[in-house]
Write a protein that holds these residues in place. Structure first.
Motif, short mmCIF file in Angstrom:
data_model
loop_
_atom_site.label_atom_id
_atom_site.label_comp_id
_atom_site.label_asym_id
_atom_site.label_seq_id
_atom_site.Cartn_x
_atom_site.Cartn_y
_atom_site.Cartn_z
N GLY A 633 0.83 -1.21 0.00
CA GLY A 633 0.00 0.00 0.00
C GLY A 633 0.85 1.24 0.00
O GLY A 633 0.60 2.20 -0.73
N LYS A 634 1.90 1.24 0.85
CA LYS A 634 2.93 2.27 0.80
C LYS A 634 4.18 1.58 0.28
O LYS A 634 4.77 0.75 0.98
N PRO A 635 4.58 1.89 -0.95
CA PRO A 635 5.67 1.13 -1.57
C PRO A 635 6.94 1.04 -0.73
O PRO A 635 7.65 0.05 -0.79
N LEU A 636 7.21 2.07 0.08
CA LEU A 636 8.42 2.07 0.90
C LEU A 636 8.13 1.67 2.34
O LEU A 636 8.99 1.85 3.23
N GLY A 637 6.93 1.11 2.57
CA GLY A 637 6.60 0.65 3.90
C GLY A 637 6.28 1.78 4.85
O GLY A 637 6.07 2.93 4.45
N ASN A 638 6.27 1.46 6.14
CA ASN A 638 5.88 2.45 7.15
C ASN A 638 7.07 3.19 7.75
O ASN A 638 6.90 4.01 8.65
N THR A 639 8.27 2.89 7.29
CA THR A 639 9.45 3.58 7.79
C THR A 639 9.60 4.93 7.10
O THR A 639 9.42 5.05 5.89
N ALA A 640 9.93 5.97 7.86
CA ALA A 640 10.15 7.29 7.29
C ALA A 640 11.35 7.26 6.36
O ALA A 640 12.39 6.68 6.67
N VAL A 641 11.18 7.90 5.19
CA VAL A 641 12.24 7.95 4.18
C VAL A 641 12.50 9.43 3.88
O VAL A 641 11.58 10.24 3.79
N PHE A 642 13.80 9.78 3.67
CA PHE A 642 14.21 11.17 3.50
C PHE A 642 15.00 11.33 2.21
O PHE A 642 15.60 10.38 1.69
N GLU A 687 16.54 6.56 7.88
CA GLU A 687 17.56 7.10 8.76
C GLU A 687 18.68 6.09 9.02
O GLU A 687 19.85 6.46 9.22
N ASP A 688 18.32 4.77 8.98
CA ASP A 688 19.33 3.75 9.27
C ASP A 688 20.14 3.33 8.04
O ASP A 688 21.01 2.46 8.12
N TRP A 689 19.87 3.91 6.89
CA TRP A 689 20.57 3.61 5.64
C TRP A 689 20.45 2.13 5.24
O TRP A 689 21.20 1.66 4.37
N SER A 690 19.52 1.39 5.85
CA SER A 690 19.43 -0.03 5.49
C SER A 690 18.00 -0.44 5.11
O SER A 690 17.81 -1.18 4.15
N THR A 691 16.99 0.04 5.84
CA THR A 691 15.61 -0.31 5.52
C THR A 691 15.27 0.15 4.10
O THR A 691 14.68 -0.59 3.30
#
Length: 856
Positions: A633-642, A687-691
């Motif tokens: 539903g959210k292509p990048l999932g629920n993790t905040a992306v910057f 923020e973690d450069w991995s998710t």
């Protein structure tokens, strides 16, 4: 209202007595009733009428004068001029004279009659059944809340007492006759009637005839003619396009049985016009019965769009030979911008041409109606708080629709049908019911031979959704003044006979239409109509749990649900329609890849590795090649992306989070960049450069003409810009591989200083001379302002991506040198510089703050 008033000739009257104050020489000649035909004994010039003296006409008592003085003092306060006060001539605007002076004898009698009429009206609305044993007490309370001016007009007492004071009337004059001008304000094509109720009625003779051109057509004996003049009508011009597709609907009912059968019409088909008068617009003729009633039912409307003209409510034409509906030549006129006449709660066309007429006069509303905030429009009275338990209010706030309480329907216990012009308004099309929704797929074939398709090949049909008996609680139509459902749209409906309006749908040949009436909230039912590729309501079963797929457009059915990491078994079918699709040789569904389905087929297998919401899209746009696609539903999932790069030191501040838009299935962020020959570098990452860590290879780059070129810089994304401005970074996930597009997104100061245009663009505010690749979220521009008040906002060209003004709709004054917070409201910003000069506007998009400094 028995007869319209028409002054008699002076010659017909015999003089027998004199009262003073009514003639040109301050005297009036009075006669006794002597003529059995006219039943009158006194002649008065229009708009005066003959009245019999009683206590209503006695001069004001001392107590009444004191009460008027007290009311004036309360209204005017310190401005009250006691020395200048005259109880008869003082301006009492805004003062309720009914409260001050009470009701006259005449008003009390009219109130009693009005109460009986109102009671009969509420019973006709079914309110006696709704309130049951409480009806009498509820009705008394409701009637007491109706403004007296709605059914009595303005207070008569002061006007009558003023006449009595002029003539020095006392009880000794009771039963004598006098001339009297009632306190009625009528449009210039109407006059007060002579019955004592002082309602405005149409005179027998056209009062505007000397100012109007002749009508090109007169109805012959046995026919009635109806004229409609559009607001777009051009006198003596070519009005073909103005009246294109207009027709009338005409019908008989027990109250108005006047038309011969061949002149009645079907809704949606209508009646051809006889022509277009060069001044008075399009006109139609109707054949009348040998002895027609006093009225005929009709509506002017557009047979393609269904839009009604002049009024959304049913209209009538007057056809009587006497009385307030007298229409001796059987000609009726309607005109945009001039309201129809309201007689006893029914709306009538005018008996005379309206050219040059004004629609003034005191506005009063019928039973179940009240004035809206403008004081000009009658709308359904607020009633919800009075409705008993188990009932709902309908018609509230709808123009010219009387509100009422109706039973709230029970969806599970109701059978509904699609009833309209396509099935003779019958019960051939029953909707199925499950899970609070009524559904129906209709395969529409060829147009009937009698139909006249529009230019796009469609035929327009009126319809409603109702039970077999057209019950009040289960007859659903459009809300007057609200949205009406069309193909591809959804709209809120209302129940209630006389409240819900006919809906219209344009159907094209050999097409399947899907109707879904959502009764999840029985008090707020909606209807959605779609054109679908197959007559199915597919249900998807996930590990045995059935989930409905809803039509989402472009031949696709979809739904969204939350899934935990696991492997799921999926099947898709509509057993009632004999429809089932499934897996072929390989049953594995891969995320973001359309899976080709086969008819029948086995269960599908889906494995997800992340907790997320997932969209399931069944594509039937090519019915013989169906597919199923599953996307997060959210292509990048629920993790905040910057957005992270040289523009922000590769950090992840909250201001630089990319924002997801579900409707466009895209992420975006706005960033200010300084013009530079050296490329900025950036990526999109958590923020973690991995998710999430998305560089150049993760995207296809947009090839649109307005897209800025992007380069691969060692896996990072590079961008050069030639202008210090604001830029939109957009990640589009509507394809298997997301598309990245960067475009300039100019932001402007738009207001009175530049005609609300795009003259003053905000530039990125670069402040570090040693950094030629500066970036951020603050923008500036200089504007020359006069020492005068000016309104403005901060906005993009589309007035939607950015549209910021005052924090509230009330507006905000910006003081020079003071930082202010902006809001996405209708309120404008205002600035009033003390001196003329160039002022600097500095705007922070992230924090939505603005400061104006200067002059320079």
């Amino acid at each position: 209202m028995s007869l319209q008033y028409k002054p008699l000739s002076l010659v017909a009257l015999a003089t027998t007595a004199v009262l003073y104050g009514c003639g040109g020489d301050d005297s009036i000649e009075k006669t006794y009733v002597y003529d059995d035909t006219t039943k009158t004994g006194l002649w008065c010039p229009s708009p005066q009428i003959v009245q019999t003296v009683d206590a209503d006409y006695h001069p004001l008592s001392a107590a009444e004068q004191a009460a008027l003085k007290a009311a004036a003092m309360a209204r005017d306060g310190a401005a009250f001029d006691e020395a200048a006060f005259n109880a008869y001539t003082y301006d009492y605007a805004g003062i309720n004279l009914f409260e001050v002076l009470g009701l006259t004898l005449s008003e009390q009698a009219r109130q009693a009659t009005a109460k009986e009429e109102a009671r009969a009206f509420k019973i006709s609305q079914g309110q006696q059944d709704i309130f049951a044993d409480e009806f009498d007490s509820w009705f008394d309370s409701w009637f007491a809340s109706v403004p007296l001016t709605d059914y009595l007009g303005p207070s008569e007492r002061l006007s009558k007492a003023s006449r009595g004071n002029e003539l020095s009337l006392t009880a000794a004059n009771n039963s004598q006759e006098i001339c009297y001008t009632p306190p009625a304000a009528c449009p210039n094509y109407q006059i007060p009637d002579e019955s004592g109720t002082f309602a405005c009625i149409t005179p027998l003779d056209n009062p505007l005839v000397d100012e109007q051109p002749a009508v090109s057509y007169m109805a012959p004996a046995g026919k009635a003619a109806i004229f409609y003049r559009s607001a777009q009508h051009i006198d003596n011009g070519d009005n073909t396009e103005v009246y294109k597709d207009l027709t009338i609907h005409a019908w008989n009912d027990p109250d108005c049985t006047s038309y011969q059968d061949e002149s009645t019409t079907n809704w949606g088909q209508g009646k051809p016009s006889e022509g277009i008068d060069p001044i008075y617009g399009m006109y139609w003729t109707l054949d009348l019965l040998e002895a027609p009633d006093q009225c005929g039912n009709m509506i002017v409307y557009n047979k393609v769009s269904g839009a009604k003209r002049v009024s959304e409510a049913d209209l009538r034409i007057p056809l009587a030979n006497a009385g307030h509906l007298a229409n001796l030549d059987k000609m009726s006129y309607l005109q945009d911008g001039i309201k129809v006449n309201n007689y006893d709660g029914k709306l009538y066309a005018n008996q005379h041409p309206l050219l040059g007429a004004a629609a003034g006069g005191t506005k009063a509303c019928g039973w179940g109606l009240e004035l809206d905030g403008t004081g000009e429009v009658c709308v359904g009275q607020a009633l919800a708080a009075q409705c008993p338990a188990g009932t709902i209010a309908v018609g509230e706030g709808q123009e010219e629709i009387a509100s009422k309480c109706i039973l709230q329907f029970d969806p599970a216990a109701t059978t509904l049908y699609l009833r309209g012009g396509f099935n003779d308004w019958g019960t051939a099309n029953q909707l199925s019911y499950a899970n609070s929704k009524f559904r129906l797929n209709v395969s529409y074939g060829s147009h009937p031979e009698s139909a006249t398709p529009a230019e796009d090949g469609t035929v327009n049909y009126g319809f409603k959704v109702a039970d077999a008996n057209w019950s009040d609680a289960t007859t659903f139509g459009a809300i007057k003044g609200g949205d009406t459902p069309g193909v591809g749209s959804e709209a809120l409906l209302t129940a209630g006979n006389g409240v819900g309006q006919d809906m219209f749908v344009a159907l094209k040949e050999n097409t399947i239409y899907q109707y879904v009436l959502n009764a999840t909230n029985p008090a707020a039912v909606t209807l959605k109509i779609n054109e679908v590729p197959l007559a199915v309501f597919p249900v998807m079963s996930i590990d045995g749990e059935p989930v409905e797929l809803e039509y989402s457009g472009a031949g696709q059915f979809s739904m969204r649900m939350s899934l935990a990491p696991d492997t799921y078994s999926i099947s898709i079918a509509d057993m009632d329609a004999g429809f089932a699709v499934g897996a072929g040789a390989d049953a594995t569904v891969t995320l973001n890849q359309p899976y080709p389905l086969v008819s029948g087929g086995s269960a599908l297998s889906l494995t997800v590795t992340q907790q997320n919401e997932y969209d399931f899209i069944l594509d039937l746009s090519a019915p013989d090649m169906p597919t199923l696609e599953v996307k997060p539903g959210k292509p990048l999932g629920n993790t905040a992306v910057f957005i992270r790069g040289s523009l922000n030191g590769w950090t992840a501040p909250a201001s630089d989070e990319i924002v997801f838009d579900d409707a466009s299935r895209s992420y975006s962020v706005i960033y200010g960049l300084e013009a530079s020959d050296t490329a900025y570098q950036f990526k999109f990452a958590s923020e973690d450069w991995s998710t999430v860590d998305m560089g150049y290879s993760a995207f296809d780059m947009s090839a649109d003409a307005d897209a800025i070129a992007l380069t691969d810089v060692g896996g990072n994304i590079g961008i050069k810009v030639s202008k210090s401005s604001s830029y939109l970074f957009k990640l589009d996930f509507n394809t298997a591989k997301p598309v990245l597009k960067v475009t300039e997104l100019p932001i402007y100061i738009r207001g009175g200083m530049n005609g609300w245009g795009e003259e003053h663009q905000l530039a990125f505010n670069a402040t570090d001379a040693d950094n030629t690749n500066e970036a951020g979220h603050t923008y500036v521009t200089g504007i020359n302002l006069a020492a005068d008040n000016v309104f403005f906002k901060v906005a993009t060209a589309d007035w939607s991506t950015v549209n910021l003004g005052a924090p509230t709709d009330d507006g905000l004054t910006v003081e020079v040198g003071q930082e202010v917070s902006l809001g996405a409201t209708n309120g404008n910003l205002a600035i009033f510089p003390a001196t003329a000069g160039e002022y600097n506007f500095s705007f922070d998009l992230v924090n939505k703050k603005l400061v104006v400094t200067g002059p320079n």
